[in-house]
Design a protein around this motif. Structure first.
Motif, PDB file in Angstrom:
ATOM      1  N   SER A  67       0.851  -1.176   0.000  1.00  0.00           N
ATOM      2  CA  SER A  67       0.000   0.000   0.000  1.00  0.00           C
ATOM      3  C   SER A  67       0.891   1.231   0.000  1.00  0.00           C
ATOM      4  O   SER A  67       1.894   1.290   0.726  1.00  0.00           O
ATOM      5  N   ALA A  68       0.547   2.230  -0.800  1.00  0.00           N
ATOM      6  CA  ALA A  68       1.333   3.461  -0.818  1.00  0.00           C
ATOM      7  C   ALA A  68       1.317   4.146   0.540  1.00  0.00           C
ATOM      8  O   ALA A  68       2.230   4.914   0.859  1.00  0.00           O
ATOM      9  N   ALA A  69       0.293   3.873   1.354  1.00  0.00           N
ATOM     10  CA  ALA A  69       0.250   4.420   2.707  1.00  0.00           C
ATOM     11  C   ALA A  69       1.161   3.643   3.647  1.00  0.00           C
ATOM     12  O   ALA A  69       1.898   4.224   4.446  1.00  0.00           O
ATOM     13  N   GLU A  70       1.127   2.312   3.542  1.00  0.00           N
ATOM     14  CA  GLU A  70       1.929   1.478   4.432  1.00  0.00           C
ATOM     15  C   GLU A  70       3.416   1.525   4.084  1.00  0.00           C
ATOM     16  O   GLU A  70       4.264   1.226   4.926  1.00  0.00           O
ATOM     17  N   PHE A  71       3.740   1.907   2.874  1.00  0.00           N
ATOM     18  CA  PHE A  71       5.132   1.868   2.425  1.00  0.00           C
ATOM     19  C   PHE A  71       6.041   2.740   3.292  1.00  0.00           C
ATOM     20  O   PHE A  71       7.215   2.420   3.492  1.00  0.00           O
ATOM     21  N   SER A  72       5.487   3.811   3.829  1.00  0.00           N
ATOM     22  CA  SER A  72       6.297   4.706   4.653  1.00  0.00           C
ATOM     23  C   SER A  72       6.566   4.147   6.046  1.00  0.00           C
ATOM     24  O   SER A  72       7.369   4.707   6.782  1.00  0.00           O
ATOM     25  N   HIS A  73       5.911   3.043   6.404  1.00  0.00           N
ATOM     26  CA  HIS A  73       6.063   2.467   7.736  1.00  0.00           C
ATOM     27  C   HIS A  73       7.198   1.446   7.761  1.00  0.00           C
ATOM     28  O   HIS A  73       7.041   0.354   8.296  1.00  0.00           O
ATOM     29  N   GLY A  74       8.308   1.775   7.166  1.00  0.00           N
ATOM     30  CA  GLY A  74       9.461   0.885   7.198  1.00  0.00           C
ATOM     31  C   GLY A  74      10.028   0.535   5.837  1.00  0.00           C
ATOM     32  O   GLY A  74      11.237   0.718   5.599  1.00  0.00           O
ATOM     33  N   PRO A  75       9.221  -0.002   4.907  1.00  0.00           N
ATOM     34  CA  PRO A  75       9.784  -0.414   3.614  1.00  0.00           C
ATOM     35  C   PRO A  75      10.441   0.720   2.836  1.00  0.00           C
ATOM     36  O   PRO A  75      11.313   0.469   1.987  1.00  0.00           O
ATOM     37  N   LYS A  76      10.035   1.979   3.094  1.00  0.00           N
ATOM     38  CA  LYS A  76      10.611   3.108   2.367  1.00  0.00           C
ATOM     39  C   LYS A  76      12.139   3.137   2.479  1.00  0.00           C
ATOM     40  O   LYS A  76      12.822   3.695   1.611  1.00  0.00           O
ATOM     41  N   ARG A  77      12.667   2.531   3.507  1.00  0.00           N
ATOM     42  CA  ARG A  77      14.116   2.448   3.693  1.00  0.00           C
ATOM     43  C   ARG A  77      14.820   1.924   2.442  1.00  0.00           C
ATOM     44  O   ARG A  77      15.969   2.284   2.153  1.00  0.00           O
ATOM     45  N   LEU A  78      14.124   1.061   1.672  1.00  0.00           N
ATOM     46  CA  LEU A  78      14.767   0.393   0.541  1.00  0.00           C
ATOM     47  C   LEU A  78      15.089   1.324  -0.621  1.00  0.00           C
ATOM     48  O   LEU A  78      15.917   0.994  -1.459  1.00  0.00           O
ATOM     49  N   ILE A  79      14.440   2.497  -0.685  1.00  0.00           N
ATOM     50  CA  ILE A  79      14.744   3.377  -1.817  1.00  0.00           C
ATOM     51  C   ILE A  79      16.161   3.934  -1.696  1.00  0.00           C
ATOM     52  O   ILE A  79      16.767   4.316  -2.709  1.00  0.00           O
ATOM     53  N   VAL A  80      16.699   3.960  -0.500  1.00  0.00           N
ATOM     54  CA  VAL A  80      18.077   4.403  -0.321  1.00  0.00           C
ATOM     55  C   VAL A  80      19.038   3.424  -0.982  1.00  0.00           C
ATOM     56  O   VAL A  80      20.137   3.794  -1.414  1.00  0.00           O
ATOM     57  N   GLU A  81      18.634   2.158  -1.077  1.00  0.00           N
ATOM     58  CA  GLU A  81      19.453   1.134  -1.721  1.00  0.00           C
ATOM     59  C   GLU A  81      19.273   1.110  -3.232  1.00  0.00           C
ATOM     60  O   GLU A  81      19.806   0.232  -3.915  1.00  0.00           O
ATOM     61  N   GLY A  82      18.462   2.032  -3.745  1.00  0.00           N
ATOM     62  CA  GLY A  82      18.274   2.121  -5.193  1.00  0.00           C
ATOM     63  C   GLY A  82      17.218   1.190  -5.750  1.00  0.00           C
ATOM     64  O   GLY A  82      17.152   0.990  -6.969  1.00  0.00           O
ATOM     65  N   VAL A  83      16.380   0.602  -4.891  1.00  0.00           N
ATOM     66  CA  VAL A  83      15.320  -0.285  -5.383  1.00  0.00           C
ATOM     67  C   VAL A  83      14.282   0.555  -6.126  1.00  0.00           C
ATOM     68  O   VAL A  83      13.718   1.495  -5.553  1.00  0.00           O
ATOM     69  N   PRO A  84      13.982   0.262  -7.384  1.00  0.00           N
ATOM     70  CA  PRO A  84      13.020   1.065  -8.141  1.00  0.00           C
ATOM     71  C   PRO A  84      11.578   0.765  -7.728  1.00  0.00           C
ATOM     72  O   PRO A  84      11.272  -0.301  -7.174  1.00  0.00           O
ATOM     73  N   LEU A  85      10.701   1.716  -8.037  1.00  0.00           N
ATOM     74  CA  LEU A  85       9.287   1.609  -7.694  1.00  0.00           C
ATOM     75  C   LEU A  85       8.430   1.727  -8.954  1.00  0.00           C
ATOM     76  O   LEU A  85       8.766   2.477  -9.875  1.00  0.00           O
ATOM     77  N   LEU A  86       7.325   0.987  -8.959  1.00  0.00           N
ATOM     78  CA  LEU A  86       6.284   1.160  -9.969  1.00  0.00           C
ATOM     79  C   LEU A  86       4.989   1.411  -9.218  1.00  0.00           C
ATOM     80  O   LEU A  86       4.559   0.575  -8.415  1.00  0.00           O
ATOM     81  N   GLY A  87       4.374   2.564  -9.452  1.00  0.00           N
ATOM     82  CA  GLY A  87       3.163   2.911  -8.719  1.00  0.00           C
ATOM     83  C   GLY A  87       1.934   2.922  -9.610  1.00  0.00           C
ATOM     84  O   GLY A  87       1.986   3.400 -10.751  1.00  0.00           O
ATOM     85  N   PHE A  88       0.829   2.377  -9.097  1.00  0.00           N
ATOM     86  CA  PHE A  88      -0.450   2.501  -9.794  1.00  0.00           C
ATOM     87  C   PHE A  88      -1.115   3.789  -9.323  1.00  0.00           C
ATOM     88  O   PHE A  88      -1.192   4.057  -8.120  1.00  0.00           O
TER      89      PHE A  88
END
Length: 341
Positions: free
Chosen positions: A238-259
């Motif tokens: 969920s785009a809302a739940e993503f900020s509750h921890g998983p967002k850390r992964l964008i620092v590692e360069g993991v790409p995102l695809l959003g609907f």
């Protein structure tokens, strides 16, 4: 080069939904009468894989438009742990392309014995699941041969939309459903844009898929298809739940695809994506929001909008598999029908 079977079957979805609308009306009328007569207090879904992701969409659809709480039932609760759930007063919806998985069939049989109103959304009309449920609503896809389900997933999303239109008296939804095959046909013209977007992820090893609300089940399906057809480790959030921890992964360069939706979740989702972009996320978007990277056809209703989004994603996934030198029709270790208990 021969077009992958996955793409050919995706392109058959508009015809399948035309058949649904034409042939399912009597069964849906009987189901509507049963729902009105028995007034279920809540609903439960039973499914696995792509069908379970379709049930996530059904959950949001029933909750937002019928105010009917929906939970997901783990089939192993009955088949492995032997629990007999008290489902009196429940609407139990099971979804399966093949209708052959023993755990889903047995769960529906048990629910019917306990007094639930049982419904099967199933493609194979003489399947055990179709026989186990009180009401069978057929997907009308014809044979689906590709390992990666496409037209059956889309047909599962659409199968109960006429029922919701009937129960709510929504002429707007009825018009959107009637026009849905045309909107899906228009989506097929997005193949060049899908190919261009896919090139952005050609070398990705990991990918996070985001969405909110009615599109969340599409995000779940997208993550599964990326694993199946492209060999990418993908997870849906969920785009809302993503900020509750998983967002850390964008620092590692993991790409995102959003609907990106064009409904009540639009502004909140836009803001979430904007915040991620300012924090350095590698993010592209897909959906009916006019600001999306790949804009899909709007259908005139929030409940039907996710179908072109899902269809466009299938174009994207098949193109991405090809760009990675993979055959989306021959994923290692997988077969069309998986029977679990």
């Amino acid at each position: 080069m021969t077009e992958p079977l996955m793409l050919r079957e995706t392109r058959q979805a508009p015809e399948a939904i035309v058949r649904q609308l034409r042939e399912n009306a009597p069964a849906l009328a009987r189901l509507a009468a049963a729902v009105r007569g028995r007034r279920p207090a809540y609903a439960v879904t039973v499914a696995r894989g792509s069908s379970d992701h379709a049930c996530t969409f059904i959950k949001y659809a029933l909750e937002t438009h019928l105010a009917l709480p929906v939970a997901s039932l783990g089939p192993s609760v009955h088949t492995l742990y032997g629990a007999r759930l008290d489902l009196r007063g429940a609407l139990v919806i099971a979804a399966s392309q093949s209708g052959a998985s023993p755990d889903v069939v047995e769960s529906v049989q048990a629910a019917r014995e306990e007094g639930a109103l049982t419904v099967a959304l199933v493609n194979v009309e003489d399947s055990p699941l179709a026989q186990a449920a009180e009401h069978a609503i057929f997907l009308r896809c014809g044979e689906e041969k590709a390992v990666a389900a496409t037209k059956s997933y889309l047909a599962t999303l659409s199968a109960l939309l006429p029922l919701i239109a009937d129960l709510t008296g929504s002429a707007e939804l009825r018009r959107a459903v009637d026009a849905l095959p045309d909107h899906l046909a228009q989506t097929m013209d997005l193949a060049p844009q899908a190919d261009e977007l896919a090139a952005r992820y050609r070398f990705a090893e990991n990918l996070l898929v985001l969405a909110r609300g009615l599109h969340y089940g599409v995000a779940q399906e997208a993550a599964l298809k990326l694993k199946e057809t492209c060999g990418i480790h993908a997870e849906a959030y969920s785009a809302a739940e993503f900020s509750h921890g998983p967002k850390r992964l964008i620092v590692e360069g993991v790409p995102l695809l959003g609907f990106a939706s064009n409904d009540a979740a639009q502004l909140a989702t836009r803001q979430a994506y904007a915040d991620l972009a300012t924090q350095g996320a590698d993010l592209r978007t897909l959906g009916p929001d006019p600001q999306a990277t790949l804009v899909t056809p709007g259908t005139g209703h929030a409940l039907s909008d996710p179908l072109p989004s899902a269809a466009a994603f299938y174009l994207f996934a098949a193109q991405l598999a090809g760009q990675r030198g993979l055959d989306p029709d021959a994923p290692p270790l997988l077969s069309k029908v998986t029977r679990t208990r």
